[in-house]
Design a protein around this motif. Structure first.
Motif, PDB file in Angstrom:
ATOM      1  N   CYS B 173      -7.781   9.722  13.367  1.00  7.90           N
ATOM      2  CA  CYS B 173      -7.097   9.378  12.118  1.00  7.90           C
ATOM      3  C   CYS B 173      -7.619   8.039  11.591  1.00  7.90           C
ATOM      4  CB  CYS B 173      -5.594   9.232  12.351  1.00  7.90           C
ATOM      5  SG  CYS B 173      -4.810  10.743  12.919  1.00  7.90           S
ATOM      6  N   SER B 174      -7.668   7.900  10.282  1.00  2.21           N
ATOM      7  CA  SER B 174      -8.066   6.613   9.705  1.00  2.21           C
ATOM      8  C   SER B 174      -6.907   5.631   9.804  1.00  2.21           C
ATOM      9  CB  SER B 174      -8.466   6.803   8.240  1.00  2.21           C
ATOM     10  OG  SER B 174      -7.312   6.938   7.445  1.00  2.21           O
ATOM     11  N   GLY B 175      -7.181   4.368   9.514  1.00  2.00           N
ATOM     12  CA  GLY B 175      -6.138   3.345   9.602  1.00  2.00           C
ATOM     13  C   GLY B 175      -4.928   3.679   8.758  1.00  2.00           C
ATOM     14  N   GLY B 176      -5.192   4.091   7.515  1.00  2.00           N
ATOM     15  CA  GLY B 176      -4.098   4.433   6.610  1.00  2.00           C
ATOM     16  C   GLY B 176      -3.296   5.626   7.106  1.00  2.00           C
ATOM     17  N   MET B 177      -4.007   6.618   7.685  1.00  2.00           N
ATOM     18  CA  MET B 177      -3.308   7.795   8.211  1.00  2.00           C
ATOM     19  C   MET B 177      -2.400   7.412   9.368  1.00  2.00           C
ATOM     20  SD  MET B 177      -6.487  10.418   8.124  1.00  2.00           S
ATOM     21  CE  MET B 177      -5.874  11.861   8.957  1.00  2.00           C
ATOM     22  N   THR B 178      -2.919   6.560  10.255  1.00  2.00           N
ATOM     23  CA  THR B 178      -2.137   6.161  11.417  1.00  2.00           C
ATOM     24  C   THR B 178      -0.847   5.465  10.991  1.00  2.00           C
ATOM     25  OG1 THR B 178      -4.257   5.773  12.454  1.00  2.00           O
ATOM     26  CG2 THR B 178      -2.333   5.068  13.663  1.00  2.00           C
ATOM     27  N   ARG B 179      -0.950   4.619   9.968  1.00  2.00           N
ATOM     28  CA  ARG B 179       0.242   3.943   9.448  1.00  2.00           C
ATOM     29  C   ARG B 179       1.284   4.968   9.020  1.00  2.00           C
ATOM     30  NH1 ARG B 179       0.310  -1.006  10.546  1.00  2.00           N
ATOM     31  NH2 ARG B 179      -1.626  -2.072  10.178  1.00  2.00           N
ATOM     32  N   ARG B 180       0.804   6.009   8.326  1.00  2.00           N
ATOM     33  CA  ARG B 180       1.728   7.013   7.825  1.00  2.00           C
ATOM     34  C   ARG B 180       2.366   7.781   8.981  1.00  2.00           C
ATOM     35  NH1 ARG B 180      -2.120   9.976   3.747  1.00  2.00           N
ATOM     36  NH2 ARG B 180      -3.754   8.524   4.321  1.00  2.00           N
ATOM     37  N   ILE B 195      13.237  -1.300  11.929  1.00  2.00           N
ATOM     38  CA  ILE B 195      12.514  -2.568  11.959  1.00  2.00           C
ATOM     39  C   ILE B 195      11.053  -2.232  11.711  1.00  2.00           C
ATOM     40  CG2 ILE B 195      11.856  -4.548  13.371  1.00  2.00           C
ATOM     41  CD1 ILE B 195      14.519  -4.103  14.860  1.00  2.00           C
ATOM     42  N   ALA B 196      10.523  -2.687  10.585  1.00  2.00           N
ATOM     43  CA  ALA B 196       9.158  -2.326  10.221  1.00  2.00           C
ATOM     44  C   ALA B 196       8.306  -3.579  10.206  1.00  2.00           C
ATOM     45  CB  ALA B 196       9.132  -1.652   8.850  1.00  2.00           C
ATOM     46  N   ASP B 197       7.253  -3.574  11.023  1.00  2.00           N
ATOM     47  CA  ASP B 197       6.387  -4.742  11.155  1.00  2.00           C
ATOM     48  C   ASP B 197       5.105  -4.472  10.377  1.00  2.00           C
ATOM     49  OD1 ASP B 197       5.164  -7.042  11.927  1.00  2.00           O
ATOM     50  OD2 ASP B 197       4.995  -6.506  14.045  1.00  2.00           O
ATOM     51  N   GLU B 198       4.931  -5.102   9.226  1.00  2.00           N
ATOM     52  CA  GLU B 198       3.752  -4.907   8.375  1.00  2.00           C
ATOM     53  C   GLU B 198       3.409  -3.424   8.233  1.00  2.00           C
ATOM     54  OE1 GLU B 198       2.287  -7.279   6.765  1.00  2.00           O
ATOM     55  OE2 GLU B 198       2.216  -9.121   7.939  1.00  2.00           O
ATOM     56  N   PRO B 199       4.271  -2.639   7.606  1.00  2.00           N
ATOM     57  CA  PRO B 199       4.004  -1.191   7.598  1.00  2.00           C
ATOM     58  C   PRO B 199       2.949  -0.748   6.592  1.00  2.00           C
ATOM     59  CG  PRO B 199       6.062  -1.649   6.475  1.00  2.00           C
ATOM     60  CD  PRO B 199       5.537  -2.968   6.956  1.00  2.00           C
ATOM     61  N   THR B 200       2.549  -1.584   5.632  1.00  2.00           N
ATOM     62  CA  THR B 200       1.741  -1.065   4.531  1.00  2.00           C
ATOM     63  C   THR B 200       0.246  -1.400   4.490  1.00  2.00           C
ATOM     64  OG1 THR B 200       2.498  -2.894   3.171  1.00  2.00           O
ATOM     65  CG2 THR B 200       3.663  -0.825   2.920  1.00  2.00           C
ATOM     66  N   PRO B 201      -0.297  -2.405   5.203  1.00  2.00           N
ATOM     67  CA  PRO B 201      -1.729  -2.649   5.030  1.00  2.00           C
ATOM     68  C   PRO B 201      -2.538  -1.404   5.371  1.00  2.00           C
ATOM     69  CG  PRO B 201      -0.748  -4.353   6.382  1.00  2.00           C
ATOM     70  CD  PRO B 201       0.289  -3.320   6.166  1.00  2.00           C
TER      71      PRO B 201
END
Lengths: 198, 343
Positions: B173-180, B195-201
């Motif tokens: 998975c790409s970085g963005g996919m992993t975040r999702r 509790i969300a730690d920097e969820p969007t970069p």
């Protein structure tokens, strides 16, 4: 100075189609330019081609009508989004900075790089501190164009404005061309005059 | 008292975290390095509270401290209340992954040997972490439950993750996919607090907006979100209140509406932060945050503050001023009273 991309075509995997097809652009060093567009459309790929990290499958990059030199420091320098991935983890910061060849003390001082940081390894610095080194490293004597690819997205507002105020002054004084990628409209309206939209 | 009389979901009272370290490579003497000191933050029901601070200021440690995920050489002090109940290490272990969900910052938090679809469906082990299998893997029954499968697919679809993605391993998975994927796994359960730690970069703007809308919808159900981020623009867009984090402590907590103008803000650092925003002047404040090893006495912002005076070197309590709180001697508000409503 004039940086030109002529009919650039690029694919990472030809079977999956081109990322860039026949892209042409001209950027004058007297006017900072922004490249805007959604993620995944090849902004970073274009920057890598313009700064000589990637070679296009078709088309050419010209600086004042001549192709980029194959040896020595590239006159088109790129600063990356994630500084921790743009430095060698096994080199102390002093050695990392030496990659840039002949960085003036003035630049180091104005970027707020402290002497104490020089002997540290990258993992001992915060993202903002590390990014200052990456910017200093890209501002060697022969730099003619600087490409800033989302260089301040992971920084807080104060660090962002410190770094950008320095960069705007420095590039203007030395006549270095500036190419900016950012998703922040507010930032772009401060730093770039011209928009190149994907 | 506060400007809201809503129920507290999370209340952190003077949290401190320090690490034990060897003094240097030649010595066996250990020293204690304080990284978070006297941090107070609260989340009420229906609220998104953003903790905003620069990189290296110890924000992630806050999330790890709440969830009891700090490494063995960490020491903590202060109290954390969840729904009015004191969070002990036993309680944290019981609630995390269930009533308290976590969206970690690093994309390395996924099990590298498990397909992401399966991983999200399995979620927390239903038997409470005493699975007999290797490494506490979730039982197969839960993973193959059609209800959960449906929910997971719907969440993935919502975030543009195709059916193919279900069968991918994290490294594919790409970085963005992993975040999702990380975000959907938090929304899978039925938590009361995220509790969300920097969820969007790494996500593009459209996706980041969508995930923030989901946090908003989640909070509007009377639940709470603690959003830890360096991105004050994002925080101003989605949060109800903002806690400003500087050198390991919160120096101000203010409703988002106070960020409309500089005069409404309290602490000199918050004001400098406001002035540095591109839309508000783009003025840089010189200097950097002090290191934990050479932290000044009293106010950590003291050396960079134009109003610095002798009293700034002393103990500085958090005080309530208007609808927010501030840690600055120039204000004379009411003291904070966390203990009262837990007495």
């Amino acid at each position: 100075m004039l940086l030109e991309g002529k009919n650039l075509t690029f694919a990472y995997d030809r079977k999956k189609g081109n990322i860039l097809t026949n892209v042409s652009l001209r950027i004058d060093s007297r006017e900072p330019a922004a490249i805007v567009g959604p993620s995944g459309f090849g902004k970073t790929t274009l920057c890598k081609i313009l700064s000589g990290y990637l070679r296009p499958q078709a088309g050419e990059v010209l600086l004042d009508g001549k192709p980029l030199p194959k040896k020595g420091c590239c006159p088109v320098q790129m600063v990356w989004q994630n500084p921790e991935r743009a430095v060698n983890p096994r080199l102390r910061m002093r050695a990392t900075l030496a990659d840039g060849q002949q960085i003036e003390d003035r630049i180091i001082r104005e970027l707020g790089i402290e002497e104490d940081w020089m002997n540290r390894y990258p993992q001992e610095l915060s993202g903002g501190e590390l990014q200052r080194f990456c910017i200093a490293r890209a501002l060697g004597r022969d730099t003619k164009f600087l490409i800033a690819d989302e260089i301040s997205t992971m920084l807080d507002m104060i660090t962002q404005s410190q770094i950008w105020n320095f960069l705007l002054k420095e590039t203007k004084e030395r006549g270095i061309g500036l190419i900016v990628i950012s998703h922040s409209e507010a930032l772009l309206s401060r730093v770039a005059g011209r928009r190149l939209t994907f | 008292m506060s400007c809201t009389n809503k129920r507290h979901i999370l209340e952190i009272d003077e949290l401190s975290v320090s690490f034990l370290q060897y003094e240097n490579s030649r010595s066996s003497r250990q020293i204690e390095l304080p990284v978070i000191s006297k941090l107070s933050v609260s989340v009420h029901e229906g609220e998104i509270v953003a903790v905003v601070g620069s990189s290296g200021s110890g924000k992630s440690l806050l999330a790890h401290a709440i969830l009891g995920m700090l490494p063995y050489n960490a020491r903590t002090g202060g109290k954390i209340y969840f729904n009015g109940e004191l969070l002990t290490p036993e309680k944290i272990r019981e609630y995390r992954g269930g009533r308290i969900a976590f969206v970690p910052q690093s994309t390395t938090y996924l099990d590298p040997l498990m397909k992401v679809g399966e991983q999200v469906r399995g979620g927390r082990n239903s038997s409470g972490g005493k699975d007999s299998g290797r490494g506490g893997r979730p039982s197969g029954g839960r993973r193959n439950d059609p209800e959960r499968r449906k929910k997971q697919r719907a969440l993935f679809a919502r975030y543009g993750l195709s059916e193919e993605t279900d069968a991918k391993y994290p490294f594919e998975c790409s970085g963005g996919m992993t975040r999702r994927v990380l975000l959907t796994s938090a929304l899978m359960g039925n938590p009361e607090l995220i509790i969300a730690d920097e969820p969007t970069p790494g996500m593009d703007l459209a996706l980041a907006k969508k995930s923030m809308e989901d946090f908003r919808a989640f909070a509007d159900e009377g639940k709470g979100v603690l959003l830890i981020t360096h991105d004050i623009e994002l925080a101003l867009e989605v949060a109800d209140r903002i806690a400003v984090f500087y050198a390991g402590t919160t120096i101000e907590e203010a409703p988002v509406s106070d960020f409309a103008s500089e005069q409404l803000l309290r602490h000199p650092y918050t004001r400098a932060l406001w002035r540095a925003m591109p839309q508000n002047g783009f003025q840089p404040l010189p200097g950097t945050q002090p290191y934990v090893k050479d932290m000044p006495a009293g106010c950590p912002f003291g050396p960079r503050c134009e109003n610095y005076s002798r009293e700034c070197a002393g103990e500085i309590p958090m005080q309530r001023v208007g609808c927010g709180t501030v840690r600055c001697v120039k204000y004379h508000g009411e003291p904070l009273a966390v203990h009262e409503h837990h007495a």
